[in-house]
Design an enzyme around this catalytic site. Structure first.
Site, short mmCIF file in Angstrom:
data_model
loop_
_atom_site.label_atom_id
_atom_site.label_comp_id
_atom_site.label_asym_id
_atom_site.label_seq_id
_atom_site.Cartn_x
_atom_site.Cartn_y
_atom_site.Cartn_z
CD GLU A 59 17.34 -1.21 27.09
OE1 GLU A 59 17.64 -0.82 28.24
OE2 GLU A 59 16.40 -0.74 26.43
CG ASP A 70 20.07 3.30 36.60
OD1 ASP A 70 19.19 3.20 35.73
OD2 ASP A 70 21.29 3.21 36.36
#
EC number: 4.2.1.20
Length: 277
Positions: A59, A70
């Site tokens: 990815e 994140d």
């Protein structure tokens, strides 16, 4: 890979790669790195290194100024990439070159806003032209995904949605019915990052998700070593690792050869882990 190398690098290749791992009675290993980190060329080399050292799928993250899902490790890498001037063109170049070098499926993981601003049809067309297998969209609600899904289908791209332990069974069914490629199962609540344990919630989430779909279910958020990879591989179709790879590069900031050696070592270790059970 020989049987799938003649495919276009889109969702058919992704499906074939995951099926090949299952045929080997193991989970697939999916690696993640943001484009443009530590530089655009360095990021391409790192993504290629992952695929050459044990990852089945990669990815490529599209760095974002507000990566709310994140953790601090990936936020730091995104900041480095953004300060380096990374653009969507660089993300697509990373996909193109990593796929061309290895023949493996490469996806883009991105928040929705950059695609929306770039142009949905334009992004889908350019991602397909780069050989991309699809897109992971962690913050795009299924109810608002029709425009993207139409463009993705036209260009044979997979659309991967994220499910979480908080997702009720009815919600899981709705999400998995709209997705393709695989289902990204977040192993626990919270942001990305390495964990001491991936927790029991992950196995329960995979079981509940599988009850709604035939798509492979890949688990991410927290896996950082071979032992954890082996644990997740016992119940998931794929093991997703991101922050641990990013941290290896951060630990060798300014020394790309050492960073690449470190991510190669980790990829090989994790690949052994998913085969352990």
């Amino acid at each position: 890979m020989a049987e799938t190398s003649e495919l276009t690098g889109r969702r058919e290749l992704l499906a074939a790669t995951l099926a090949a791992a299952r045929a080997e009675n193991r989970a697939a290993l999916v690696g993640y790195l943001p484009a443009g980190f530590p530089t655009v060329d360095g990021g391409i080399a790192a993504c290629t290194a992952l695929l050459e050292s044990g990852c089945d799928v990669v990815e490529v993250g599209l760095p974002h100024s507000d990566p709310v899902l994140d953790g601090p490790v990936i936020q730091t890498a995104d900041d480095i990439a953004l300060r380096g001037g990374v653009r969507i063109a660089d993300v697509l170049r990373t996909v193109r070159e990593a796929h061309a070098a290895t023949g493996a499926p490469v996806l883009v993981m991105t928040y929705w806003n950059p695609i929306d601003r770039y142009g949905v049809e334009r992004f889908a067309a350019e991602l397909a032209a780069a050989g991309g297998a699809g897109c992971i969209l962690p913050d795009l609600p299924v109810e608002e995904a029709d425009l993207w899904r139409k463009a993705a289908d036209e260009h044979q791209l997979a659309t991967v949605f994220v499910v979480a332990p908080s997702s009720r069974d009815e919600r899981l069914a709705k999400i998995t019915a709209a997705g393709s490629g695989f289902v990204y199962a977040a192993s626990l609540m919270g942001v990305t990052g390495t964990r001491e344990s991936v927790g029991r919630e992950a196995a329960d989430l995979v079981a509940r998700t599988r009850a709604t779909t035939d798509l492979p279910v890949c688990v991410g958020l927290g896996v950082s070593n071979a032992e954890q990879a082996a644990e997740v591989a016992q119940f998931a179709d794929g093991v997703i690792v991101g922050s641990a790879f990013v941290k290896r590069l951060l630990d060798h900031e300014g020394d790309l050869p050492a960073g690449l050696a470190a991510v190669r070592e980790l990829a090989a270790d994790l690949a052994a882990g998913v085969r352990r059970h």
